[in-house]
Design a protein around this motif. Sequence first.
Motif, PDB file in Angstrom:
ATOM      1  N   PRO A  65      -3.282  19.224  -4.828  1.00 42.70           N
ATOM      2  CA  PRO A  65      -1.842  19.479  -4.664  1.00 42.70           C
ATOM      3  C   PRO A  65      -1.506  19.777  -3.214  1.00 42.70           C
ATOM      4  O   PRO A  65      -2.384  19.850  -2.368  1.00 42.70           O
ATOM      5  CB  PRO A  65      -1.605  20.701  -5.563  1.00 42.70           C
ATOM      6  CG  PRO A  65      -2.918  21.431  -5.508  1.00 42.70           C
ATOM      7  CD  PRO A  65      -3.991  20.356  -5.412  1.00 42.70           C
ATOM      8  N   GLN A  66      -0.238  19.979  -2.946  1.00 46.40           N
ATOM      9  CA  GLN A  66       0.183  20.320  -1.605  1.00 46.40           C
ATOM     10  C   GLN A  66      -0.364  21.688  -1.206  1.00 46.40           C
ATOM     11  O   GLN A  66      -0.754  22.477  -2.052  1.00 46.40           O
ATOM     12  CB  GLN A  66       1.707  20.327  -1.526  1.00 46.40           C
ATOM     13  CG  GLN A  66       2.344  21.244  -2.570  1.00 46.40           C
ATOM     14  CD  GLN A  66       3.826  21.019  -2.665  1.00 46.40           C
ATOM     15  OE1 GLN A  66       4.462  20.859  -1.663  1.00 46.40           O
ATOM     16  NE2 GLN A  66       4.372  21.017  -3.857  1.00 46.40           N
ATOM     17  N   ASN A  70       3.238  15.686  -0.608  1.00 50.01           N
ATOM     18  CA  ASN A  70       1.782  15.596  -0.660  1.00 50.01           C
ATOM     19  C   ASN A  70       1.315  14.379   0.141  1.00 50.01           C
ATOM     20  O   ASN A  70       1.795  13.261  -0.066  1.00 50.01           O
ATOM     21  CB  ASN A  70       1.325  15.482  -2.110  1.00 50.01           C
ATOM     22  CG  ASN A  70      -0.159  15.697  -2.276  1.00 50.01           C
ATOM     23  OD1 ASN A  70      -0.960  15.275  -1.441  1.00 50.01           O
ATOM     24  ND2 ASN A  70      -0.532  16.350  -3.364  1.00 50.01           N
ATOM     25  N   GLU A  71       0.368  14.596   1.054  1.00 51.21           N
ATOM     26  CA  GLU A  71      -0.150  13.521   1.897  1.00 51.21           C
ATOM     27  C   GLU A  71      -0.785  12.401   1.083  1.00 51.21           C
ATOM     28  O   GLU A  71      -0.854  11.258   1.524  1.00 51.21           O
ATOM     29  CB  GLU A  71      -1.185  14.085   2.882  1.00 51.21           C
ATOM     30  CG  GLU A  71      -0.600  14.908   4.006  1.00 51.21           C
ATOM     31  CD  GLU A  71       0.063  14.031   5.068  1.00 51.21           C
ATOM     32  OE1 GLU A  71      -0.119  12.802   5.011  1.00 51.21           O
ATOM     33  OE2 GLU A  71       0.775  14.585   5.926  1.00 51.21           O
ATOM     34  N   ASN A  72      -1.288  12.729  -0.115  1.00 47.70           N
ATOM     35  CA  ASN A  72      -1.974  11.730  -0.940  1.00 47.70           C
ATOM     36  C   ASN A  72      -1.017  10.775  -1.653  1.00 47.70           C
ATOM     37  O   ASN A  72      -1.469   9.772  -2.215  1.00 47.70           O
ATOM     38  CB  ASN A  72      -2.847  12.429  -1.984  1.00 47.70           C
ATOM     39  CG  ASN A  72      -3.945  13.246  -1.342  1.00 47.70           C
ATOM     40  OD1 ASN A  72      -4.478  12.867  -0.305  1.00 47.70           O
ATOM     41  ND2 ASN A  72      -4.257  14.390  -1.941  1.00 47.70           N
ATOM     42  N   TYR A  73       0.275  11.103  -1.678  1.00 44.72           N
ATOM     43  CA  TYR A  73       1.241  10.281  -2.420  1.00 44.72           C
ATOM     44  C   TYR A  73       2.417   9.951  -1.506  1.00 44.72           C
ATOM     45  O   TYR A  73       3.375  10.714  -1.405  1.00 44.72           O
ATOM     46  CB  TYR A  73       1.725  11.018  -3.670  1.00 44.72           C
ATOM     47  CG  TYR A  73       0.598  11.395  -4.603  1.00 44.72           C
ATOM     48  CD1 TYR A  73      -0.052  10.428  -5.363  1.00 44.72           C
ATOM     49  CD2 TYR A  73       0.164  12.712  -4.705  1.00 44.72           C
ATOM     50  CE1 TYR A  73      -1.097  10.766  -6.201  1.00 44.72           C
ATOM     51  CE2 TYR A  73      -0.875  13.068  -5.544  1.00 44.72           C
ATOM     52  CZ  TYR A  73      -1.509  12.084  -6.288  1.00 44.72           C
ATOM     53  OH  TYR A  73      -2.552  12.399  -7.121  1.00 44.72           O
ATOM     54  N   LYS A  74       2.329   8.808  -0.841  1.00 44.38           N
ATOM     55  CA  LYS A  74       3.379   8.396   0.074  1.00 44.38           C
ATOM     56  C   LYS A  74       4.027   7.103  -0.404  1.00 44.38           C
ATOM     57  O   LYS A  74       3.385   6.264  -1.040  1.00 44.38           O
ATOM     58  CB  LYS A  74       2.818   8.194   1.490  1.00 44.38           C
ATOM     59  CG  LYS A  74       2.420   9.488   2.187  1.00 44.38           C
ATOM     60  CD  LYS A  74       2.009   9.216   3.623  1.00 44.38           C
ATOM     61  CE  LYS A  74       1.698  10.504   4.371  1.00 44.38           C
ATOM     62  NZ  LYS A  74       1.325  10.237   5.781  1.00 44.38           N
ATOM     63  N   GLU A  95       0.841  -1.187   0.000  1.00 45.45           N
ATOM     64  CA  GLU A  95       0.000   0.000   0.000  1.00 45.45           C
ATOM     65  C   GLU A  95       0.884   1.248   0.000  1.00 45.45           C
ATOM     66  O   GLU A  95       1.290   1.744   1.039  1.00 45.45           O
ATOM     67  CB  GLU A  95      -0.922   0.001   1.223  1.00 45.45           C
ATOM     68  CG  GLU A  95      -2.002  -1.063   1.194  1.00 45.45           C
ATOM     69  CD  GLU A  95      -2.992  -0.859   0.052  1.00 45.45           C
ATOM     70  OE1 GLU A  95      -3.259   0.311  -0.286  1.00 45.45           O
ATOM     71  OE2 GLU A  95      -3.477  -1.864  -0.497  1.00 45.45           O
ATOM     72  N   GLU A  96       1.191   1.712  -1.193  1.00 46.21           N
ATOM     73  CA  GLU A  96       1.976   2.932  -1.327  1.00 46.21           C
ATOM     74  C   GLU A  96       1.767   3.482  -2.726  1.00 46.21           C
ATOM     75  O   GLU A  96       1.129   2.853  -3.574  1.00 46.21           O
ATOM     76  CB  GLU A  96       3.466   2.661  -1.073  1.00 46.21           C
ATOM     77  CG  GLU A  96       4.097   1.668  -2.025  1.00 46.21           C
ATOM     78  CD  GLU A  96       5.582   1.466  -1.775  1.00 46.21           C
ATOM     79  OE1 GLU A  96       6.248   2.434  -1.359  1.00 46.21           O
ATOM     80  OE2 GLU A  96       6.068   0.346  -2.004  1.00 46.21           O
ATOM     81  N   PHE A  97       2.305   4.643  -2.994  1.00 44.17           N
ATOM     82  CA  PHE A  97       2.174   5.265  -4.305  1.00 44.17           C
ATOM     83  C   PHE A  97       3.040   4.499  -5.301  1.00 44.17           C
ATOM     84  O   PHE A  97       4.259   4.424  -5.165  1.00 44.17           O
ATOM     85  CB  PHE A  97       2.613   6.734  -4.220  1.00 44.17           C
ATOM     86  CG  PHE A  97       2.536   7.481  -5.520  1.00 44.17           C
ATOM     87  CD1 PHE A  97       1.479   7.291  -6.399  1.00 44.17           C
ATOM     88  CD2 PHE A  97       3.516   8.397  -5.861  1.00 44.17           C
ATOM     89  CE1 PHE A  97       1.392   7.987  -7.596  1.00 44.17           C
ATOM     90  CE2 PHE A  97       3.453   9.104  -7.054  1.00 44.17           C
ATOM     91  CZ  PHE A  97       2.390   8.895  -7.920  1.00 44.17           C
ATOM     92  N   GLN A  98       2.417   3.933  -6.334  1.00 43.35           N
ATOM     93  CA  GLN A  98       3.134   3.149  -7.333  1.00 43.35           C
ATOM     94  C   GLN A  98       2.274   3.031  -8.588  1.00 43.35           C
ATOM     95  O   GLN A  98       1.058   3.188  -8.536  1.00 43.35           O
ATOM     96  CB  GLN A  98       3.467   1.766  -6.781  1.00 43.35           C
ATOM     97  CG  GLN A  98       2.284   0.992  -6.223  1.00 43.35           C
ATOM     98  CD  GLN A  98       2.698  -0.222  -5.418  1.00 43.35           C
ATOM     99  OE1 GLN A  98       3.782  -0.763  -5.616  1.00 43.35           O
ATOM    100  NE2 GLN A  98       1.852  -0.666  -4.511  1.00 43.35           N
ATOM    101  N   GLY A  99       2.918   2.755  -9.704  1.00 40.43           N
ATOM    102  CA  GLY A  99       2.164   2.574 -10.929  1.00 40.43           C
ATOM    103  C   GLY A  99       2.844   3.183 -12.141  1.00 40.43           C
ATOM    104  O   GLY A  99       3.955   3.704 -12.074  1.00 40.43           O
ATOM    105  N   ILE A 100       2.160   3.093 -13.288  1.00 41.53           N
ATOM    106  CA  ILE A 100       2.672   3.569 -14.573  1.00 41.53           C
ATOM    107  C   ILE A 100       1.691   4.591 -15.127  1.00 41.53           C
ATOM    108  O   ILE A 100       0.479   4.338 -15.201  1.00 41.53           O
ATOM    109  CB  ILE A 100       2.853   2.405 -15.577  1.00 41.53           C
ATOM    110  CG1 ILE A 100       3.660   1.270 -14.938  1.00 41.53           C
ATOM    111  CG2 ILE A 100       3.555   2.882 -16.822  1.00 41.53           C
ATOM    112  CD1 ILE A 100       2.810   0.178 -14.370  1.00 41.53           C
TER     113      ILE A 100
END
Length: 610
Positions: free
Chosen positions: A506-507, A171-175, A132-137
Amino acid sequence: SLIRYIYDRHSYFLIDEFQDTDPLQAQIFFYLSSENPDPVWYECKPKPGSLFIVGDPKQSIYRFKGADVASFLNVRSLMEKTGGAVLKLCCNFRSRTPLLEYFNRVFMKMLPEDTDIQSKYDEIPIISPAREEFQGIYKYYIPSKNEIEKGADPLDDPSVICGLIQTLHDNENYKIIDQKGQQRKLTYNDFMVITYSKNELAPVMNALDEAGIPMRVEGSVQFRDNEALMALLDIYKAVADPSDRIALYGALHGRIFGIKDHELTAYEDTYHMLSIVPPKKAEVETDAAGHVRTVLETLNSIYRRSQQLSPSGLFSLLMEELEIFRYVSAENLEVLYYTLELMRKAEISGMVISPKDGSRYLSALAEETRKEERCLRFTDREDCVHMANLHKVKGLEAPVVILASKGNRINPPDRRVEHDLNGSDAYIFRVKKPGGRFVYLQTSEFTEEAEAEKEVSVAEQKRLAYVAATRAKNVLIIGERKSSKWKELMDDQMKDAKLSLLSAEPQEPGELPEIAEKSSVDDLYQSAKDECILTQKRDAETASFELCNPSRKVHPIRLDAEPLPEDTTENTPEEEPEKELQADGALLGTLVHRMMELLVSGRNQMDGEQ
């Protein structure tokens, strides 16, 4: 022989990044590791266990430097024939599961089998479950000029890349999860921006700088792209060699002085000559001629002072005396000071001795005949976005990798060098001006070889895409165009970065990078003159200290070690008067030096009463 001498001294040879070696280097190591070297290099049999080669043919991207994937494949085949073993490392410990799945989908199609010019991609086993973290393409699209004219959003790489970094940073949304297993927000240091070639670096660098985003840049330093350096170059040439009239014309016409043709004509009509040493003022002089004469007086003053300066000293003098940033942009300021650093090193090595040497050295930098590599940090902060062109990223990695878009224009090949076990064959198809497109010579011969070279170029382009994509740990963001170098990296499971990322919250404004208010160059220079301690007159100042030279002044030394009793207010007859010894400075210095020596050698263990 030399081979036997090296063989006797060294039992084992380990060559890393072998895909970047050229055929001659491969031959050398077969000779050095063989018990009985054969004149025919590929008949040499390395002593068992003596030769260990590490490399990935899918990362062979330096064909322009002589490296050839065919050479790697030939050596691998020879190793197997002489009893060597080939061990494959197929695990990826860098990238997260979504990226590994993406790599398997894309590269299994792009690199399906071994050929004479390409190596097969082996599927990466998926070992760790997704976390569970920010990841992807992700992808974003950059429209062409025609598409923009037809109504498409006028987007460009620099603005999109800046927007992505500003949105994702802190940014809190992308950790992401760090090595200790803790979740944290993204820092600037987590981003890497990769351009296909070094020419695309400058626009992105300028955009990041404007946005206040700190960065460091890996790769060749683009001296010719630095406006301030190029403005100084002709002036430096003119001062270093007063007989160089071409340099003098260039200096007068340049950005700093800006002399116009009609002003030069008026000056020559009045004084009938042009030299860095101007004549006395004529009785009748037009404003245009007077302007040129004033500039020449400035250059002559600098020239006279330069006779007592080193080449780097002259460079510094020009920067300060001409206040160069009044006339040119101060962007990428570090390149200018890096040039000064290089000149000082060249002086120390003896390469640059006179101002004329300095002039030639600067010209070589500007003409890129000297290839200087450095990671330039355009800020004093450690937390920086890492930027590099594609040929500088091998071995690097980052949680978030952004591949700037690049068109897929393919130029016809200029030459071909084909390597096999018996040697190399070279073919020239055309000769161009170095660094340009003008063609001096072209032939219609060797059509089959030209086609073969096109195939090799396409194969290497696939490897370049492989190297670029596999730098990513968590997130890969790819810029796409209608005709794109990254076309084969595009996948139907990729998300749109503009919709998924740029549209997210955004932040907070308070967390955005602070951008200092811009001041005018004139104000900065004037402030320096008014406030800098080195430029102020100091005649009227009263010293708040006394200069005391121990070796020239006699000091009284008290010999009474114990203080007088508190109730003693006056001397008694039994008391000895306070004794003073007039000792010279040398004795005092010796005593102090000895005391300091004892304190240091005692490592703070000495009794204070001693």
